[in-house]
Design a protein around this motif. Structure first.
Motif, mmCIF file in Angstrom:
data_model
loop_
_atom_site.group_PDB
_atom_site.id
_atom_site.type_symbol
_atom_site.label_atom_id
_atom_site.label_comp_id
_atom_site.label_asym_id
_atom_site.label_seq_id
_atom_site.Cartn_x
_atom_site.Cartn_y
_atom_site.Cartn_z
ATOM 1 N N SER A 74 -8.102 -0.817 3.711
ATOM 2 C CA SER A 74 -8.703 -0.684 2.392
ATOM 3 C C SER A 74 -7.644 -1.025 1.329
ATOM 4 N N ASN A 131 -6.310 -0.036 -1.381
ATOM 5 C CA ASN A 131 -5.853 1.010 -2.300
ATOM 6 C C ASN A 131 -4.414 1.360 -1.965
ATOM 7 N N GLU A 185 -15.719 3.623 4.321
ATOM 8 C CA GLU A 185 -15.213 2.687 5.314
ATOM 9 C C GLU A 185 -16.072 2.697 6.584
ATOM 10 N N ARG A 242 1.975 2.340 2.897
ATOM 11 C CA ARG A 242 1.311 2.931 4.056
ATOM 12 C C ARG A 242 2.289 3.120 5.204
ATOM 13 N N LYS A 287 0.809 -1.221 0.000
ATOM 14 C CA LYS A 287 0.000 0.000 0.000
ATOM 15 C C LYS A 287 0.844 1.273 0.000
ATOM 16 N N SER A 346 -10.502 4.837 -1.437
ATOM 17 C CA SER A 346 -10.689 3.406 -1.181
ATOM 18 C C SER A 346 -11.448 2.763 -2.345
HETATM 19 MG MG MG Z 1 -7.909 3.237 4.088
#
Ligand code: MG
Ligand code: TXA
Length: 379
Positions: A146, A148, A183, A60, A58, A154
């Motif tokens: 999510s 993405n 979400e 992230r 991700k 998302s």
């Molecule tokens: Mg998210």
């Protein structure tokens, strides 16, 4: 990645695609799957390498903890040290469904990567037959953000997952469009009997208050939607200028849902939310701004409820109808796909009408304001 298409109504842990997805999860691979909110990117929450791979796939930040998805209440007992009576009441009322509960973590049962070192865990039981059968068949608590790339809207369709994560994950279960489109609500009950909404979502504060019988508080000053707002004022020459608003700024905001501080959903172009009590004034302002932007050579878009969309005909290069005044839930289902369209169409400047911040509208506005980097023009 291999995509397995499944009819959304499949609830059959014996189905080949579910079995294959479950095997991949047990082997420490990443599998994307539909939930009733958005597509999730799943990994075995006990396997640190697998969870690390979620963050890498991700892009992230690793201080942003993940939600753990469960298929039955026994799994909850395995993850949470205890479940207070208010949380239990909420779980019984809303699970399976778009509510995530933050609970004290039972030590040693999950990879510490999942909770970013916190002593709490965010848990939810998704209301989607494919998700439930996948989790049950895998036998794993499934960590799933999510599906993405970090910062993107998302995914509400399997094709969004493919756009963002192709080549980065092992499998994708395609169950068609998701239902809620935003979400889950992230909530936490405190010792004094209050319920805190850390992220607004599919379950509204009103519903939480009704079921819990407790006061419900929104995280952030003036509610989560308003936190970090930057007011944009028009100056004489018609250009836009940024002014810090009353809300706390993102940098000083210390959220309890760590993910709330990150930029999310933002289209590549500049998006401004235009707000005002007089709908006609909102439309007129947007039309005027679009005219200036087009004269300056920008490709433009406008996002508005269906009833207002025709008013922008000829004024913008792309008109994105999003829900309707009568049906804000539909706006929730359509918002993320509309934001993705802006990038697909190479939009440089866009405007969105504001939605009423009641019920699910609170979550719609929360996501929309984040997408706009909290750029708001009040008229
Ligand atoms: Mg998210
Ligand atoms: O609907 C959803 O919730 C989707 C689907 C896939 O289930 N998942 C999702 O996950 O949105 P994600 O990772 O994008 O968002 C998780 C949110 C973040 O804001 C995170 O900071 C917060 O939940 N969170 C996770 N663990 C937490 C904890 N222990 N305490 C407070 N907030 C937590």
């Amino acid at each position: 990645m291999t995509t397995y298409w499944l009819a959304p109504q499949v609830y059959d842990p014996g189905h080949d695609a579910i079995q294959e997805g479950a095997r991949l999860l047990r082997d420490g691979e990443l599998v994307a799957f539909p939930t009733e909110t958005v597509y999730g990117l799943g990994a075995d929450a006990r396997n640190t390498q697998a969870v690390e791979n979620i963050f890498t796939a991700k892009g992230r930040p690793s201080d942003n903890p993940l939600i753990v998805h469960i298929a039955d209440m026994e799994m909850l007992d395995e993850l949470a040290e205890r479940v207070d009576p208010i949380s239990m009441r909420l779980a019984e009322a809303f699970w399976p469904g778009p509510l995530t509960l933050v609970l004290p973590l039972r030590q040693g049962v999950l990879s510490p990567m999942v909770t970013a070192g916190l002593d709490t865990v965010a848990v939810r039981m998704p209301d989607h037959p494919v998700a439930l059968s996948l989790i049950a068949a895998s036998g794993c608590p499934v960590a799933a953000p999510s599906a993405n790339r970090s910062g993107r809207p998302s995914p509400t369709l399997a094709k969004h997952v493919r756009e963002d994560l192709d080549g980065r994950i092992a499998g994708l279960l395609d169950g068609g469009p998701t239902g809620v489109g935003l979400e889950s609500t992230v909530a936490m009950a405190d010792a004094s009997g209050r319920v805190h909404v850390l992220r607004p979502g599919g379950i509204t504060p009103e519903e939480l208050a009704r079921v819990s019988g407790c006061p419900v508080e929104l995280a952030g000053e003036g509610g989560a939607a308003a936190a970090g707002t930057v007011t944009v004022n028009r100056v004489e020459d018609g250009l836009l200028e940024r002014h810090p608003g009353q809300g706390q700024r993102e940098d000083s905001f210390r959220p309890r849902a760590p993910g709330m501080k990150y930029t999310h959903y933002a289209p590549k172009g500049q998006l401004t939310v235009v707000k005002g009590a007089d709908p006609l004034a909102v439309v007129q302002t947007i039309v005027q701004l679009l005219d200036q932007d087009r004269k300056a050579g920008a490709r433009t878009a406008v996002l508005a409820p269906r009833e207002h969309a025709p008013r922008y005909e000829g004024a913008a290069d792309l008109i994105l109808p999003c829900g309707s005044l009568e049906d804000v839930e539909l706006a929730g289902r359509e918002l993320f796909a509309a934001l993705r369209r802006m990038d697909e169409e190479g939009i440089a400047v866009s405007y969105s009408e504001a939605f009423p911040e009641e019920g699910i509208g609170l979550a719609v506005m929360n996501r929309l304001l984040k997408a706009a980097g909290h750029r708001v023009l009040e008229v």
